[in-house]
Write an enzyme that holds these catalytic residues in place. Sequence first.
Site, short mmCIF file in Angstrom:
data_model
loop_
_atom_site.label_atom_id
_atom_site.label_comp_id
_atom_site.label_asym_id
_atom_site.label_seq_id
_atom_site.Cartn_x
_atom_site.Cartn_y
_atom_site.Cartn_z
N TYR A 9 42.82 75.20 -40.92
CA TYR A 9 42.18 73.89 -40.91
C TYR A 9 41.93 73.42 -39.48
CZ TYR A 9 41.66 68.85 -41.73
OH TYR A 9 41.20 67.56 -41.75
N SER B 220 38.90 66.15 -37.04
CA SER B 220 40.28 65.73 -37.29
C SER B 220 41.02 65.71 -35.96
CB SER B 220 40.94 66.70 -38.24
OG SER B 220 42.34 66.60 -38.14
N1 LIG Z 1 41.97 61.90 -45.01
C1 LIG Z 1 42.44 62.14 -43.80
O1 LIG Z 1 43.51 61.71 -43.42
C2 LIG Z 1 41.62 62.94 -42.83
C3 LIG Z 1 42.09 63.08 -41.52
C4 LIG Z 1 41.34 63.82 -40.63
C5 LIG Z 1 40.15 64.39 -41.04
N2 LIG Z 1 39.71 64.25 -42.33
C6 LIG Z 1 38.45 64.86 -42.70
O2 LIG Z 1 37.63 63.96 -43.37
C7 LIG Z 1 36.78 64.64 -44.28
C8 LIG Z 1 36.82 63.98 -45.64
O3 LIG Z 1 38.13 63.97 -46.11
P1 LIG Z 1 38.63 63.05 -47.28
O4 LIG Z 1 40.05 62.78 -46.95
O5 LIG Z 1 37.71 61.92 -47.49
O6 LIG Z 1 38.55 64.09 -48.50
P2 LIG Z 1 38.55 63.85 -50.08
O7 LIG Z 1 38.99 62.49 -50.44
O8 LIG Z 1 39.29 65.01 -50.62
O9 LIG Z 1 37.01 63.96 -50.49
C9 LIG Z 1 36.38 65.17 -50.51
C10 LIG Z 1 34.94 65.00 -50.95
O10 LIG Z 1 34.27 66.23 -50.76
C11 LIG Z 1 33.84 66.77 -52.01
N3 LIG Z 1 34.15 68.18 -51.98
C12 LIG Z 1 35.37 68.74 -51.88
N4 LIG Z 1 35.27 70.07 -51.89
C13 LIG Z 1 33.96 70.36 -51.96
C14 LIG Z 1 33.22 71.57 -52.02
N5 LIG Z 1 33.81 72.75 -52.00
N6 LIG Z 1 31.89 71.49 -52.10
C15 LIG Z 1 31.26 70.29 -52.15
N7 LIG Z 1 31.90 69.13 -52.11
C16 LIG Z 1 33.23 69.15 -52.02
C17 LIG Z 1 34.57 65.99 -53.08
O11 LIG Z 1 33.77 65.81 -54.24
P3 LIG Z 1 33.75 66.86 -55.47
O12 LIG Z 1 35.16 67.03 -55.91
O13 LIG Z 1 32.86 66.23 -56.49
O14 LIG Z 1 33.14 68.09 -54.93
C18 LIG Z 1 34.77 64.65 -52.41
O15 LIG Z 1 33.61 63.86 -52.55
C19 LIG Z 1 37.24 66.09 -44.26
O16 LIG Z 1 36.38 66.83 -43.44
C20 LIG Z 1 38.61 66.01 -43.66
O17 LIG Z 1 38.93 67.20 -43.00
C21 LIG Z 1 40.43 63.52 -43.23
#
Ligand SMILES: NC(=O)c1ccc[n+]([C@@H]2O[C@H](COP(=O)([O-])OP(=O)(O)OC[C@H]3O[C@@H](n4cnc5c(N)ncnc54)[C@H](OP(=O)(O)O)[C@@H]3O)[C@@H](O)[C@H]2O)c1
Length: 318
Positions: A204, A191
């Site tokens: 985080y 991030s």
């Molecule tokens: N979105 C942003 O703006 C942003 C910015 C910077 C970095 N990131 C990083 O990008 C990555 C993905 O983020 P995202 O925004 O795509 O998140 P998201 O939409 O919340 O997706 C999370 C995914 O991870 C799974 N998951 C969540 N908790 C889990 C757990 N405890 N064990 C196993 N699986 C789990 C969820 O599926 P289930 O519910 O089925 O488990 C889902 O498939 C993260 O590392 C985040 O820090 C995101």
Amino acid sequence: MESEWDSLSALGAVTAVCLLLWATWGVGCTVYVYLLPPVRRGAPWLRAHGAWAVVTGATSGIGKAYAHELARRGLNVVLISRNLSKLEHEAKEIERLHGRVTRVIQADFTGGLEIYAAIRTGLRDLEIGVLVNNVGMLYENTLVRLLDREDVAKRLSDVINCNIMSVAQMTAIVLPQMVSRRKGIIINISSFTDKKPCPLLSAYAASKAFVRNFSQAVGAEYCSQGVIVQTVSPFMIESSLTKDVKYRTLLLSSEDFARQALDTLGLTSQTAGCFHQAVLNALLALLLPGWFRLSRWGPKCLLLLSNAMAKAKPAHKR
Ligand SMILES: NC(=O)c1ccc[n+]([C@@H]2O[C@H](COP(=O)([O-])OP(=O)(O)OC[C@H]3O[C@@H](n4cnc5c(N)ncnc54)[C@H](OP(=O)(O)O)[C@@H]3O)[C@@H](O)[C@H]2O)c1
Ligand SMILES: *[C@@H]1O[C@H](CO)[C@@H](O)[C@H](O)[C@H]1NC(C)=O
Ligand SMILES: *[C@@H]1O[C@H](CO)[C@@H](O)[C@H](O)[C@H]1NC(C)=O
Ligand SMILES: *[C@@H]1O[C@H](CO)[C@@H](O)[C@H](O)[C@H]1NC(C)=O
């Protein structure tokens, strides 16, 4: 007097040239990594690293987008996350849309060492070319101070296991076969908060700093053995993680992000993912530099900013 002036202007000239070279290098790298289609590695290059890709947190947001994009580029995909019905649905979608083979593994990454035996078993006979360490969670959906939750101890343990432990353990599971085949790609989704400590996102941000530094170091250890490690540090992408952000329609979609971020593979080991996110990262660093965020006014400004960006919430929730 005269000669003193001369040496001063010589120093000035050298400084100017250095600054110019530095700026040119920066612009050159940005253009090379994000804006030059011909230098991109193609799908055959990606596919040559191994038949399978493994994506953690693969059923929504960025992870789901990576899983689809990797399948579209010709890899079979292992999807890992918590909810089996979501996993099976997504696996079917990938098979239907891209005609690749899939496998699902149910695991909750907030767990400790005990969850990895099943994952190891699930991956045993596969030739894994690409690992995407994507799973990650926020400490809280908005910006909060450490004690502004009821379940501090449990939540800290969850964030650390999910964001840090998962990356280290998953890497340890797939790295040996990559090293012995002398081919492999590990992508860690970090991030923008990985660069400086960030008040109100303390746990985080620190977990992402671990991801970035660990990736860089392990990348250095194994690059001579054909393993490519890339850290991707986006600013803000449309996903369930950002569902409370007000101007959500302005955010880049996970699909566009994953496609562009995969295009930078082989070109850079650290990236914001795409030009759009690189510009946002740079703007934030300019407007709210690390030293200011860490000053006593930093958290207050961040709070103002996050309130301006958050959707109005029912009063009882906060
Ligand atoms: N979105 C942003 O703006 C942003 C910015 C910077 C970095 N990131 C990083 O990008 C990555 C993905 O983020 P995202 O925004 O795509 O998140 P998201 O939409 O919340 O997706 C999370 C995914 O991870 C799974 N998951 C969540 N908790 C889990 C757990 N405890 N064990 C196993 N699986 C789990 C969820 O599926 P289930 O519910 O089925 O488990 C889902 O498939 C993260 O590392 C985040 O820090 C995101
Ligand atoms: C899994 O996801 C489905 C579909 O989103 C949902 O209906 C179900 O309640 C979830 N199951 C669990 C155990 O969370
Ligand atoms: C990121 O990639 C490196 C490279 O192999 C890996 O060792 C590390 O565990 C991954 N995750 C983190 C948290 O750095
Ligand atoms: C971690 O990485 C950041 C950014 O690359 C760097 O500034 C910092 O010094 C590193 N910290 C450690 C302990 O290596």
